[in-house]
Design a protein around this motif. Structure first.
Motif, mmCIF file in Angstrom:
data_model
loop_
_atom_site.group_PDB
_atom_site.id
_atom_site.type_symbol
_atom_site.label_atom_id
_atom_site.label_comp_id
_atom_site.label_asym_id
_atom_site.label_seq_id
_atom_site.Cartn_x
_atom_site.Cartn_y
_atom_site.Cartn_z
ATOM 1 N N GLN A 150 -1.522 38.388 40.643
ATOM 2 C CA GLN A 150 -1.521 38.746 39.239
ATOM 3 C C GLN A 150 -2.837 38.402 38.546
ATOM 4 O O GLN A 150 -2.987 38.597 37.346
ATOM 5 N N TYR A 159 1.816 43.688 36.793
ATOM 6 C CA TYR A 159 2.556 42.428 36.595
ATOM 7 C C TYR A 159 3.562 42.527 35.447
ATOM 8 O O TYR A 159 4.742 42.182 35.613
ATOM 9 N N ASP A 160 3.132 42.986 34.294
ATOM 10 C CA ASP A 160 4.020 43.048 33.126
ATOM 11 C C ASP A 160 5.146 44.065 33.303
ATOM 12 O O ASP A 160 6.186 43.948 32.648
ATOM 13 N N ARG A 163 7.783 42.302 36.216
ATOM 14 C CA ARG A 163 8.510 41.077 35.871
ATOM 15 C C ARG A 163 9.896 41.349 35.275
ATOM 16 O O ARG A 163 10.865 40.682 35.652
#
Length: 225
Positions: A150, A159-160, A163
């Protein structure tokens, strides 16, 4: 019996078929290593071995290759003109008559039905299942990837997005478990796929197995069709 040939699989479809087979093989070997280390490098005082990192690197390369191939093959299925016979297979899939004739054929109780598309109903549903498993294993693989990378690049970009999906799946441990379970689903599919491809090639005598190499298969001359 008179025979002619028909072009069935485009070059793009054939190349991606074999590249996907290579990617799955690499992913399987490296994935087993990452889950259970079955080989160790020779002892050395120098910090140059990094065998786990090398296996992880090839796992990730093969994983992104599999994702790229899946996206390309999805494009071919949906939009490619040469691959239109793949789409037409849906007509055979929803036909109860074709289902009945196909099951009789596999039970050595009848002739192979005349298909409008490339795949018979059982093949079609098997490939839909395979693509569903590839989608899940790719998604879980990306979730595992972004938790390691990340700090920058595509890992940071995804990543966002990954998640929240990780949270919906129950956390990283559950994501890893789903990843492993789906891997076994794909490994179960593969020998069945190979067996049925050989079965249809031998029983149908149309060179259907050869078509994934050459693109062409033989057709039996039938005046009714």
């Amino acid at each position: 019996m008179k025979r002619n040939v028909e072009f069935e699989f485009s070059a793009g479809l054939r190349w991606t078929h074999w590249l996907r087979a290579i990617a799955i093989f690499v992913l399987t070997v490296t994935g087993f290593y990452l889950a259970y280390v079955f080989i160790a490098p020779e002892s050395s005082d120098e910090p140059i071995l990094f065998l786990n990192a090398k296996f992880r690197m090839w796992h990730e390369i093969a994983g992104f290759l599999l994702i790229a191939i899946t996206l390309y093959k999805t494009y071919l299925f949906c939009l490619d003109g040469i691959s239109s016979k793949e789409r037409v297979s849906f007509v055979d899939f929803i036909s109860p008559k074709i289902w009945f004739q196909q099951l009789k054929y596999y039970l050595f109780m009848g002739e192979h039905p005349h298909l409008k598309g490339v795949y018979n109903p059982l093949q079609f549903i098997a490939y839909v299942g395979l693509y569903a498993m590839i989608f899940i294993i790719s998604l879980t693989g990306l979730i595992l990837y972004v938790n390691c990378y990340q700090g920058g690049g595509i890992g940071l970009f995804l990543y966002d997005y990954m998640r929240p999906i990780e949270a919906m799946m129950g956390g990283l441990a559950m994501v890893r478990e789903i990843h492993h379970i789906v891997m076994w689903g794909i490994l179960i599919f593969l020998p069945i796929h190979i067996y049925m491809a050989i079965f249809n090639s031998i029983m149908g005598k149309e060179g259907s197995l050869d078509a994934i190499f050459s693109g062409y298969k033989f057709l039996k001359h039938d005046p009714k069709h």
